[in-house]
Design an enzyme around this catalytic site. Sequence first.
Site, PDB file in Angstrom:
ATOM      1  N   GLU A 211     -13.324  -4.750  -6.908  1.00  0.00           N
ATOM      2  CA  GLU A 211     -11.955  -5.964  -7.337  1.00  0.00           C
ATOM      3  C   GLU A 211     -12.378  -7.051  -8.068  1.00  0.00           C
ATOM      4  O   GLU A 211     -11.547  -8.480  -6.973  1.00  0.00           O
ATOM      5  CB  GLU A 211     -11.361  -5.895  -6.498  1.00  0.00           C
ATOM      6  CG  GLU A 211     -10.590  -4.399  -5.926  1.00  0.00           C
ATOM      7  CD  GLU A 211     -10.118  -4.951  -4.363  1.00  0.00           C
ATOM      8  OE1 GLU A 211      -9.702  -5.628  -3.379  1.00  0.00           O
ATOM      9  OE2 GLU A 211      -9.476  -3.707  -4.063  1.00  0.00           O
ATOM     10  N   LYS A 345       1.941  -0.354  -1.500  1.00  0.00           N
ATOM     11  CA  LYS A 345       1.921   0.450  -2.353  1.00  0.00           C
ATOM     12  C   LYS A 345       1.845   1.182  -2.313  1.00  0.00           C
ATOM     13  O   LYS A 345       2.278   2.228  -2.172  1.00  0.00           O
ATOM     14  CB  LYS A 345       0.103   0.828  -1.657  1.00  0.00           C
ATOM     15  CG  LYS A 345      -0.968  -0.362  -1.506  1.00  0.00           C
ATOM     16  CD  LYS A 345      -1.961   0.457  -0.308  1.00  0.00           C
ATOM     17  CE  LYS A 345      -3.487  -0.721  -0.565  1.00  0.00           C
ATOM     18  NZ  LYS A 345      -4.636  -0.024   0.081  1.00  0.00           N
TER      19      LYS A 345
END
Length: 436
Positions: A211, A345
């Site tokens: 990430e 999400k």
Amino acid sequence: STITKVHARQIFDSRGNPTVEVEVTTDKGVFRAGVPSGASTGVHEALELRDGVKSDYLGKGVLKAVGNVNTIINEELVKANLSVVDQKAVDDFLIQLDGTENKEKLGANAILGVSLAVAKAGAAEKGVPFYVHIADLAGSKKPFVLPVPAFNVINGGSHAGNKLAMQEFMIMPTGAKSFSEAMKLGSEVYHTLKKVINEKYGQDATNVGDEGGFAPNIQDNQEGLELLVTAIEKAGYTGKIKVAMDCAASDFYKDGKYDLDFKNPNSDPSTYLTGQDLTDLYNSYAGKYPIVSIEDAFDQDDWENWAHMNASADYQLVGDDLTVTNPKRIATAVEKKACNALLLKVNQIGTLTESIQAALDSQKAGWGVMVSHRSGETEDTSIASIVVGLRTGQIKTGAPCRSERLAKYNELLRIEEELGDAAIYAGEHFRKAHDL
């Protein structure tokens, strides 16, 4: 107008694994969505359909999901003649077409790609930006709210090859005056942190993880927090930038206890922590560092410790693996008072409509809502429009590094520019953005 064609293909995510991309065609054009994929996934998530053919893509192909879109979904959705503006009708149709509780027949990855592409088509049909269409679908009030970014700048857990148990150490520029200023602060601290880590641990400690964060080989979680605070101070932003953590504790839960040395196969069971020990540890961190948010502090089914910690926590306690963006799990968490915020999400639940419902249910319960990427991302920017459309006031989509992460932040910069005075920055009110 209605859908004339639905087409999917296999593309690659940011980890080099196959994922699904869907294109929906209407008389207004072709609308595309890419589907992300997580590494530390909750057991209660909707099913991501993978081919499981060991000799192809190491078992990670998604040709079954792609095939399901190109045959079953394409045929049935075109035949159903639904309006692309009616997102709920489309999503309900997809859910019924699949017919399973967790979307295992067609695959949540197939269904989500279609759901998001249809939503983009719906926005075009109305002639409005994607975030405006989402705001309409959710019944959001004005003004628009731009989110506080939570930059994951130090990686541990299942995302990194170091010994750190906790998965993400984040910085949140709550003291910025605008989203663009938050980006400036975040990027400056990120570069300062790189220098700090380089000086202390050497050049190879500044390699970036999935990430975009750094994964220095440190073992003590407190050392991760120290590094953040040092970088914030050196950059000159003490007080303006707060700290957040994602512990991903389900990954180090063993036999009812928590093993902070879980990456060592020979870890010593006598050092495992009870839920109370871990709670005390978190509270000691919160006493020493400017922590405003802790995510997945306990195992996804350890309701008791969640509720116990939530009863006294003055910081945000975010459920991710606990709640998996699922309205049923959220209802249980609200009833048990297990946490006070939702990590949203879209691919955990598999349709935009259900994601919006999850956010609305959480906001109604007085929770905060943080919109999130997954560790395996694409260049798709849907979540930038979702966070603005739902007014959740907070987003985590990685460090200010790696284009699949910046794609979302850059889209938010464009949205901020377009909205001008019609938007406010959530800032210190990120937990209650929906009330702004």
